[in-house]
Design a protein around this motif. Structure first.
Motif, PDB file in Angstrom:
ATOM      1  N   LYS A  51      13.163  -5.491  10.937  1.00  0.00           N
ATOM      2  CA  LYS A  51      13.127  -4.009  10.926  1.00  0.00           C
ATOM      3  C   LYS A  51      13.095  -3.762   9.161  1.00  0.00           C
ATOM      4  N   LEU A  52      13.777  -4.110   8.377  1.00  0.00           N
ATOM      5  CA  LEU A  52      13.661  -3.938   7.129  1.00  0.00           C
ATOM      6  C   LEU A  52      12.298  -4.354   6.178  1.00  0.00           C
ATOM      7  N   PRO A  53      11.685  -3.942   5.766  1.00  0.00           N
ATOM      8  CA  PRO A  53      10.506  -4.376   5.013  1.00  0.00           C
ATOM      9  C   PRO A  53      10.631  -5.673   4.158  1.00  0.00           C
ATOM     10  N   ALA A  54      11.684  -5.510   3.373  1.00  0.00           N
ATOM     11  CA  ALA A  54      12.074  -6.584   2.527  1.00  0.00           C
ATOM     12  C   ALA A  54      12.612  -7.802   3.262  1.00  0.00           C
ATOM     13  N   GLY A  55      12.962  -7.650   4.625  1.00  0.00           N
ATOM     14  CA  GLY A  55      13.391  -8.666   5.362  1.00  0.00           C
ATOM     15  C   GLY A  55      12.408  -9.914   5.554  1.00  0.00           C
ATOM     16  N   GLY A  98       3.273  -9.072   5.706  1.00  0.00           N
ATOM     17  CA  GLY A  98       3.210  -8.183   4.553  1.00  0.00           C
ATOM     18  C   GLY A  98       3.117  -6.851   4.501  1.00  0.00           C
ATOM     19  N   LEU A  99       2.946  -6.287   5.739  1.00  0.00           N
ATOM     20  CA  LEU A  99       2.839  -4.856   6.103  1.00  0.00           C
ATOM     21  C   LEU A  99       1.672  -4.049   5.420  1.00  0.00           C
ATOM     22  N   VAL A 100       0.718  -4.664   4.672  1.00  0.00           N
ATOM     23  CA  VAL A 100      -0.525  -4.045   4.224  1.00  0.00           C
ATOM     24  C   VAL A 100      -1.309  -3.530   5.396  1.00  0.00           C
ATOM     25  N   THR A 194       2.525  -0.295   6.465  1.00  0.00           N
ATOM     26  CA  THR A 194       2.971   0.299   7.733  1.00  0.00           C
ATOM     27  C   THR A 194       4.661   0.237   7.811  1.00  0.00           C
ATOM     28  N   ILE A 195       4.800   1.053   6.970  1.00  0.00           N
ATOM     29  CA  ILE A 195       6.365   1.517   6.434  1.00  0.00           C
ATOM     30  C   ILE A 195       6.760   3.012   6.847  1.00  0.00           C
ATOM     31  N   ASP A 196       7.651   3.453   7.502  1.00  0.00           N
ATOM     32  CA  ASP A 196       7.894   4.762   7.833  1.00  0.00           C
ATOM     33  C   ASP A 196       9.340   4.950   7.696  1.00  0.00           C
ATOM     34  N   GLN A 197       9.771   5.749   6.390  1.00  0.00           N
ATOM     35  CA  GLN A 197      11.187   6.380   6.283  1.00  0.00           C
ATOM     36  C   GLN A 197      12.012   4.855   5.888  1.00  0.00           C
ATOM     37  N   GLY A 198      11.350   3.979   5.623  1.00  0.00           N
ATOM     38  CA  GLY A 198      12.116   2.795   4.930  1.00  0.00           C
ATOM     39  C   GLY A 198      12.044   1.751   5.838  1.00  0.00           C
ATOM     40  N   TRP A 199      11.546   2.016   7.195  1.00  0.00           N
ATOM     41  CA  TRP A 199      11.736   0.732   8.350  1.00  0.00           C
ATOM     42  C   TRP A 199      10.045   0.497   8.472  1.00  0.00           C
ATOM     43  N   ARG A 200      10.052  -0.847   8.646  1.00  0.00           N
ATOM     44  CA  ARG A 200       8.804  -1.549   9.208  1.00  0.00           C
ATOM     45  C   ARG A 200       8.517  -0.830  10.627  1.00  0.00           C
ATOM     46  N   VAL A 201       7.044  -0.787  10.494  1.00  0.00           N
ATOM     47  CA  VAL A 201       6.482  -0.360  11.823  1.00  0.00           C
ATOM     48  C   VAL A 201       5.461  -1.199  12.404  1.00  0.00           C
ATOM     49  N   SER A 202       6.039  -2.061  13.266  1.00  0.00           N
ATOM     50  CA  SER A 202       5.164  -3.004  13.942  1.00  0.00           C
ATOM     51  C   SER A 202       4.572  -2.365  15.283  1.00  0.00           C
TER      52      SER A 202
END
Length: 539
Positions: A51-55, A98-100, A194-202
């Motif tokens: 859930k956490l992008p840095a994770g 990597g959320l790009v 794909t990040i929203d309010q600090g959370w990964r958006v899968s």
């Protein structure tokens, strides 16, 4: 292994819940009159690291969360196996990547259509890109979506080294581009994520989880599909193993394979779809002779340059206590922090040499560095990284079966840099990346280059550096590529139907006729949207 009793039947059986599969499941289940079942080999995506992008650092090489595939050794990788992890959880690789968010260039999709795939030009696929997304930070509404379930954002994380890099790139002639998914890709700016309010958006979070509230959708985790059942040239269901039990599930209408560019061709071949000669050698009955299955594998081979930083605090230090505690506090308060960042912060898209009509390089920059340039462990010193890869490599490889055992990993050989033009393009890209790290704007923050180091100067030395330290960008695609039946290497038609097998489609990055000038996740989600509409309109 035991065998289950009575099997179940659904209208649609979807194999895989990743970038495309989750979207296909969500869209098909919007019709309350049909039943949909999704089979996911991995587990639920409940873990905080998902859930956490840095994770991503904690999960990308974890066999419980990702398939730990790797390439075969080759001369252009200095005899190394290159890791090729693929998501193994709800959301697939969108839960570990990597959320790009990067769509590619207009010419990419026009090229798909020109190869005999009507309906896949840029103007025709644009509505499906827009359908998925909400670009929170604006953009031209003619080109960007603002009502989709996938939140796309800019980082809004001010850092002096990033700002200096942007200024230096402009000194070199690169225009500042606020929206590379808009009218033009060329230029430099901040990555959309794909990040929203600090959370990964899968795709699991954005599409699958909301859809699971519907009674006509069932999601089964821990279900590894071994074979597609085929009778009289028609897919009728699949066999899968869950908790050591072999089970069968039937499809009234279609089996839809969304397992990714490595697992999809593996499953097709195990099911008797592929090169008939090779399948017979393995003792697999051939149902459709399609030599293109597993062929045409392409990927982006990337290399990263590293410099030691002075006069600034980089992510390397911020990621260690006690500074990390402050970053966690900022995350909790919704303030800028490193926990909500994608690994690459800044982009640059540029031509490797003058006179080219469009960018053939993608570059990344971050005020962080990893040991030996490899994502996983941050350096102990303040660092910055400038990476680069070739947009449209000519080198291509394959995915093949090692044996008929469904539990065995396939053989993956991308043949990185096999083509001389690819080597020269990436060589020029390294020289541009090095120049970007040497700009006047970065001078106050640049101490010294650590990778490859000032001693590496000649073409031969740079190529040797690339061979020894280059890695995959995890953008594998094309192994069940789209094309007309007259194309001997094509696996699916423009409707994503497998040639020669009724009621069977592939909807994932495997079908890409050519690698896009971008990270492949956004285009794969678009394929999911378009594929779902094709399936619904076929009823």
């Amino acid at each position: 292994m035991t065998t289950a009793g009575a099997s179940e039947t659904f209208d649609y059986v979807i194999v895989g819940s990743g970038a495309a599969g989750a979207i296909v499941a969500a869209r098909l289940s919007e019709d309350s009159g049909v039943s949909v079942c999704v089979l996911e080999a991995g587990g639920a995506d409940w873990h905080p690291y998902l859930k956490l992008p840095a994770g991503f650092i904690k999960v990308i090489f974890n066999p419980e969360r990702a398939w730990q595939f790797s390439s075969e050794p080759s001369a252009r990788t200095a005899g190394r196996r290159i890791p090729l992890p693929q998501g193994k959880t709800l959301g697939g690789s969108t839960s570990i990547n990597g959320l790009v968010y990067n769509r590619g260039q207009r010419e990419d999709f026009d090229g798909w259509a020109a190869r005999g795939n009507p309906g896949w030009s840029y103007d025709e696929v644009l509505p499906y890109f827009k359908r998925s997304e909400t670009f929170v930070d604006g953009g031209d509404p003619a080109l960007r979506g603002h009502s989709g379930r996938l939140k796309v954002t800019l980082p809004h994380w001010p850092h002096p080294v990033c700002e200096a890099f942007l200024q230096g790139a402009q000194e070199m002639g690169m225009p500042l581009n606020p929206d590379y998914n808009g009218p033009s890709q060329q230029g430099v700016g901040y990555f959309q994520r794909t990040i929203d309010q600090g959370w990964r958006v899968s795709t699991s979070a954005a599409f699958l989880r909301p859809a699971q509230r519907r009674s006509n959708l069932r999601v089964v985790t821990g279900a590894q599909v071994q074979r597609i059942q085929i009778a009289n040239a028609m897919a009728t269901g699949v066999e899968y193993v869950q908790a050591g039990v072999l089970r069968t599930i039937h499809a009234r209408r279609e089996v839809i394979v969304c397992a990714g560019a490595i697992n999809t061709p593996k499953l097709l071949m195990l099911s008797g779809i592929g090169d008939g000669h090779r399948l017979r050698e393995l003792g697999i009955e051939t149902h459709a002779h399609l030599p293109g299955v597993g062929q045409h594998l392409k990927d982006h081979f990337s290399i990263r340059l590293v410099a030691r930083v002075r006069n600034a605090v980089t992510i390397n230090e911020l990621a260690r206590a006690p500074r990390l505690w402050g970053q966690a506090a900022n995350w909790l308060r919704g303030k800028p922090n490193i926990l909500a960042l994608s690994p690459s912060v800044v982009h640059w898209f540029w031509q490797s040499q003058p006179g080219l009509p469009r960018p053939d390089l993608q570059g990344v920059f971050s005020p962080a560095s990893y040991r030996e340039g490899y994502v996983g462990m941050l350096d102990r010193f303040p660092g910055m990284t400038c990476g680069v890869w070739q947009h449209r490599p000519k080198s291509m490889g394959s995915v093949s079966l090692a044996c008929a055992n469904p539990w065995a990993d396939p053989i993956v050989q991308p043949n990185y840099l096999d083509d001389e033009e690819d080597r020269q393009t990436l060589l020029r890209g390294v020289r541009i990346a090095r120049a970007l790290l040497q700009t006047q704007a970065l001078a106050p923050f640049r101490e010294s280059e650590t990778m490859p180091g000032a001693q590496v100067q000649s073409d031969e030395e740079i190529l040797d550096f690339i061979y020894r330290y280059g890695v995959s960008s995890y953008h594998v695609n094309g192994t069940a590529r789209m094309g007309p039946r007259s194309d001997a290497g094509a696996v699916v038609d423009a409707q994503l139907r497998v040639h020669g097998v009724r009621n069977l489609r592939v909807v994932d990055a495997s079908v890409m006729p050519e690698i896009p000038s971008a990270n492949t996740c956004a285009a794969t989600m678009m394929i999911g949207e378009k594929g779902a509409e094709m399936i619904r309109s076929a009823r």
